[in-house]
Design an enzyme around this catalytic site. Structure first.
Site, mmCIF file in Angstrom:
data_model
loop_
_atom_site.group_PDB
_atom_site.id
_atom_site.type_symbol
_atom_site.label_atom_id
_atom_site.label_comp_id
_atom_site.label_asym_id
_atom_site.label_seq_id
_atom_site.Cartn_x
_atom_site.Cartn_y
_atom_site.Cartn_z
ATOM 1 N N GLN A 102 0.840 -1.205 0.000
ATOM 2 C CA GLN A 102 0.000 0.000 0.000
ATOM 3 C C GLN A 102 0.867 1.244 0.000
ATOM 4 O OE1 GLN A 102 -3.380 -0.655 3.101
ATOM 5 N NE2 GLN A 102 -1.818 -2.198 3.513
ATOM 6 N N ASN A 103 2.162 1.063 0.156
ATOM 7 C CA ASN A 103 3.062 2.223 0.263
ATOM 8 C C ASN A 103 3.289 2.850 -1.106
ATOM 9 O OD1 ASN A 103 3.164 1.539 2.910
ATOM 10 N ND2 ASN A 103 5.228 0.680 2.858
ATOM 11 N N HIS A 120 -1.858 1.452 -4.077
ATOM 12 C CA HIS A 120 -2.229 2.865 -3.903
ATOM 13 C C HIS A 120 -1.366 3.798 -4.743
ATOM 14 C CE1 HIS A 120 -4.308 1.928 0.208
ATOM 15 N NE2 HIS A 120 -5.051 1.603 -0.824
ATOM 16 N N CYS A 131 -5.345 15.466 -18.649
ATOM 17 C CA CYS A 131 -5.294 14.591 -19.832
ATOM 18 C C CYS A 131 -4.642 13.246 -19.514
ATOM 19 C CB CYS A 131 -4.555 15.275 -20.987
ATOM 20 S SG CYS A 131 -2.758 15.309 -20.794
ATOM 21 N N PRO A 222 3.972 -4.591 15.633
ATOM 22 C CA PRO A 222 4.018 -4.470 17.098
ATOM 23 C C PRO A 222 2.633 -4.381 17.727
ATOM 24 C CG PRO A 222 5.568 -2.945 16.072
ATOM 25 C CD PRO A 222 4.739 -3.536 14.966
HETATM 26 C C1 BV8 Z 1 -12.335 3.265 -2.973
HETATM 27 C C2 BV8 Z 1 -3.373 8.351 -0.311
HETATM 28 C C3 BV8 Z 1 -14.211 3.117 -4.450
HETATM 29 C C4 BV8 Z 1 -2.076 8.027 -0.880
HETATM 30 C C5 BV8 Z 1 -4.416 6.643 0.954
HETATM 31 C C6 BV8 Z 1 -16.366 3.211 5.366
HETATM 32 C C7 BV8 Z 1 -16.126 1.863 5.575
HETATM 33 C C8 BV8 Z 1 -15.281 1.156 4.733
HETATM 34 C C9 BV8 Z 1 -14.650 1.781 3.673
HETATM 35 C C10 BV8 Z 1 -14.882 3.106 3.460
HETATM 36 C C11 BV8 Z 1 -15.732 3.818 4.299
HETATM 37 N N1 BV8 Z 1 -15.757 5.111 3.866
HETATM 38 C C12 BV8 Z 1 -14.943 5.219 2.777
HETATM 39 C C13 BV8 Z 1 -14.413 4.013 2.511
HETATM 40 C C14 BV8 Z 1 -13.485 3.687 1.414
HETATM 41 C C15 BV8 Z 1 -12.083 4.177 1.686
HETATM 42 C C16 BV8 Z 1 -11.638 3.631 3.020
HETATM 43 O O1 BV8 Z 1 -11.213 2.507 3.146
HETATM 44 N N2 BV8 Z 1 -11.734 4.453 4.056
HETATM 45 C C17 BV8 Z 1 -11.436 4.013 5.413
HETATM 46 C C18 BV8 Z 1 -10.208 4.752 5.928
HETATM 47 C C19 BV8 Z 1 -12.667 4.263 6.235
HETATM 48 N N3 BV8 Z 1 -11.270 3.659 0.607
HETATM 49 C C20 BV8 Z 1 -11.101 4.343 -0.524
HETATM 50 O O2 BV8 Z 1 -11.573 5.464 -0.678
HETATM 51 C C21 BV8 Z 1 -10.371 3.635 -1.639
HETATM 52 N N4 BV8 Z 1 -11.101 3.736 -2.859
HETATM 53 O O3 BV8 Z 1 -12.910 2.696 -2.068
HETATM 54 O O4 BV8 Z 1 -12.856 3.490 -4.209
HETATM 55 C C22 BV8 Z 1 -14.511 3.509 -5.857
HETATM 56 C C23 BV8 Z 1 -14.857 2.530 -6.750
HETATM 57 C C24 BV8 Z 1 -15.165 2.876 -8.080
HETATM 58 C C25 BV8 Z 1 -15.118 4.205 -8.479
HETATM 59 C C26 BV8 Z 1 -14.753 5.187 -7.583
HETATM 60 C C27 BV8 Z 1 -14.462 4.854 -6.246
HETATM 61 C C28 BV8 Z 1 -9.043 4.307 -1.901
HETATM 62 C C29 BV8 Z 1 -8.122 4.154 -0.745
HETATM 63 C C30 BV8 Z 1 -6.800 4.861 -1.021
HETATM 64 C C31 BV8 Z 1 -6.373 5.583 0.176
HETATM 65 N N5 BV8 Z 1 -5.139 6.289 -0.042
HETATM 66 N N6 BV8 Z 1 -3.598 7.654 0.917
HETATM 67 C C32 BV8 Z 1 -1.026 8.683 -0.059
HETATM 68 O O5 BV8 Z 1 -1.066 9.918 0.013
HETATM 69 O O6 BV8 Z 1 -0.180 7.992 0.423
HETATM 70 S S1 BV8 Z 1 -4.664 5.826 2.489
HETATM 71 C C33 BV8 Z 1 -3.243 5.512 3.344
HETATM 72 O O7 BV8 Z 1 -3.615 4.370 4.137
HETATM 73 C C34 BV8 Z 1 -2.022 5.126 2.598
HETATM 74 O O8 BV8 Z 1 -2.172 5.048 1.245
HETATM 75 C C35 BV8 Z 1 -1.712 3.741 3.144
HETATM 76 O O9 BV8 Z 1 -1.155 2.944 2.152
HETATM 77 C C36 BV8 Z 1 -3.031 3.237 3.571
HETATM 78 C C37 BV8 Z 1 -3.015 2.101 4.503
HETATM 79 O O10 BV8 Z 1 -2.394 2.476 5.711
HETATM 80 P P1 BV8 Z 1 -1.320 1.525 6.360
HETATM 81 O O11 BV8 Z 1 -0.286 1.251 5.365
HETATM 82 O O12 BV8 Z 1 -2.007 0.386 6.987
HETATM 83 O O13 BV8 Z 1 -0.680 2.495 7.463
HETATM 84 P P2 BV8 Z 1 -1.206 2.869 8.914
HETATM 85 O O14 BV8 Z 1 -0.494 4.107 9.295
HETATM 86 O O15 BV8 Z 1 -2.675 2.878 9.008
HETATM 87 O O16 BV8 Z 1 -0.706 1.670 9.826
HETATM 88 C C38 BV8 Z 1 0.665 1.465 10.063
HETATM 89 C C39 BV8 Z 1 0.801 0.148 10.817
HETATM 90 O O17 BV8 Z 1 2.180 -0.132 10.956
HETATM 91 C C40 BV8 Z 1 0.219 0.184 12.245
HETATM 92 O O18 BV8 Z 1 -0.603 -0.971 12.416
HETATM 93 C C41 BV8 Z 1 1.452 0.114 13.150
HETATM 94 O O19 BV8 Z 1 1.203 -0.617 14.352
HETATM 95 C C42 BV8 Z 1 2.423 -0.619 12.265
HETATM 96 N N7 BV8 Z 1 3.847 -0.356 12.528
HETATM 97 C C43 BV8 Z 1 4.442 0.773 12.965
HETATM 98 N N8 BV8 Z 1 5.778 0.610 12.991
HETATM 99 C C44 BV8 Z 1 6.024 -0.643 12.558
HETATM 100 C C45 BV8 Z 1 4.800 -1.270 12.272
HETATM 101 N N9 BV8 Z 1 4.718 -2.528 11.821
HETATM 102 C C46 BV8 Z 1 5.863 -3.199 11.639
HETATM 103 N N10 BV8 Z 1 7.097 -2.663 11.881
HETATM 104 C C47 BV8 Z 1 7.205 -1.394 12.351
HETATM 105 N N11 BV8 Z 1 8.426 -0.867 12.600
HETATM 106 ZN ZN ZN Z 2 -2.207 17.219 -19.694
#
Ligand code: BV8
Ligand code: ZN
Length: 253
Positions: A102-103, A120, A131, A222
């Site tokens: 997802q990164n 993503h 365009c 973690p």
């Molecule tokens: C879509 C932009 C439909 C890019 C990102 C209600 C219920 C369910 C779903 C929804 C809802 N309302 C809306 C939705 C849909 C929505 C969604 O899921 N929302 C959620 C948040 C409620 N999803 C969307 O909108 C998606 N599209 O549904 O489209 C559609 C269909 C047809 C036509 C049109 C539309 C699109 C989702 C894209 C989101 N983009 N960001 C950017 O700028 O980067 S989200 C963002 O979260 C990032 O992209 C990231 O990749 C993603 C996931 O996060 P994680 O990677 O899990 O990171 P997080 O910080 O959360 O967690 C880190 C973890 O690491 C923690 O658990 C921590 O404990 C752990 N950790 C920390 N240190 C370590 C570690 N683990 C191991 N080692 C370590 N050292």
């Molecule tokens: Zn253009």
């Protein structure tokens, strides 16, 4: 002495024909890239995703959105892959491995992984918002501290439109090709779910897809999260500790 979890994962990997990684921001945390959720310096504790990571935010204030992504591009450019990324690249020497992330950074590629599926998108995959022309990243290098709070987007050389980052914003559909490749990768015997909170759909559903197809699922994080219920084993340690231990248990890179 290796951790018992490393031995358990290595044992499953030795018997596996196909292996997949489903990664998230926690994998890059060890490289100094902030995660999205959680405390500390996490992105969504400091910034409002609705003002920065949606098509509506881009429409309302492209200069703000572009500056925020340029700041994140600069953070990534200054970062280097950590031992977790390197261990995943090394695993490919032992097993048939697909990496789904997802990164939006390029740290897997810089660590040596090939054919990484970015569900993503990628920060560097710039394209015209009007365009869709792709724009190779020929941007002036920046360091994070030098990125201003507002910055007009680059202009498209074909139509003059604004160039946007090649990431998937909330409310946007994932690219079909990336999604199809991710689902195909879930036809695996072992899935390593690494560093994701499992909050964002549809990416979070991938672990359930793998589990429903019979994969053995280990969660390396973690903290327990939204995907813990899909895991056969939760291993609560950082990725840059756990993954090298797995490679060691398999007999080195
Ligand atoms: C879509 C932009 C439909 C890019 C990102 C209600 C219920 C369910 C779903 C929804 C809802 N309302 C809306 C939705 C849909 C929505 C969604 O899921 N929302 C959620 C948040 C409620 N999803 C969307 O909108 C998606 N599209 O549904 O489209 C559609 C269909 C047809 C036509 C049109 C539309 C699109 C989702 C894209 C989101 N983009 N960001 C950017 O700028 O980067 S989200 C963002 O979260 C990032 O992209 C990231 O990749 C993603 C996931 O996060 P994680 O990677 O899990 O990171 P997080 O910080 O959360 O967690 C880190 C973890 O690491 C923690 O658990 C921590 O404990 C752990 N950790 C920390 N240190 C370590 C570690 N683990 C191991 N080692 C370590 N050292
Ligand atoms: Zn253009």
């Amino acid at each position: 002495m290796t951790a018992p979890q490393a031995d358990a994962v290595a044992c499953r990997l030795r018997d596996a024909r196909r292996v997949a990684v489903l990664g998230g921001a926690g994998l890059s945390a060890g490289s100094g890239i902030p995660t999205f959720r959680g405390g500390g310096d996490s992105l969504w504790s400091r910034f409002d995703p609705m003002r920065l990571a949606t098509p509506e935010a881009w429409q309302a204030d492209p200069a703000l959105v572009w500056a925020w992504y340029r700041w994140r591009m600069a953070l990534v450019a200054a970062a280097v892959p950590n031992a977790g990324h390197r261990a995943i690249a090394a695993l490919a020497a032992h097993v048939a491995l697909r990496v789904v992330t997802q990164n939006v950074d390029d740290l897997h590629e810089r660590a040596g992984s090939r054919d990484v599926v970015h569900v993503h998108g990628r920060l560097g995959a710039l394209r015209c918002a009007d365009c869709s022309e792709l724009h190779a990243a020929a941007l002036a290098p920046l360091v994070p501290a030098d990125v201003p709070e507002r910055l007009p987007p680059e202009r498209c050389t074909r139509c003059g439109g604004a160039v946007r980052p090649g990431v998937v914003w909330f409310g946007e559909a994932l690219a079909d090709e990336a999604w199809d490749a991710a689902v195909a990768a879930m036809a695996c015997d072992v899935l390593l779910v690494v560093g994701t909170s499992g909050q964002v759909q549809p990416a979070a559903s991938l672990a359930r897809i793998a589990a429903s197809r019979g994969a053995w699922v280990v969660e390396i994080n973690p903290e327990r999260g939204g995907l813990s219920g899909d895991a056969d084993l939760h291993w609560p340690v950082p990725a840059d500790e756990a993954l090298p231990a797995v490679v060691d248990a398999l007999g080195g890179a």
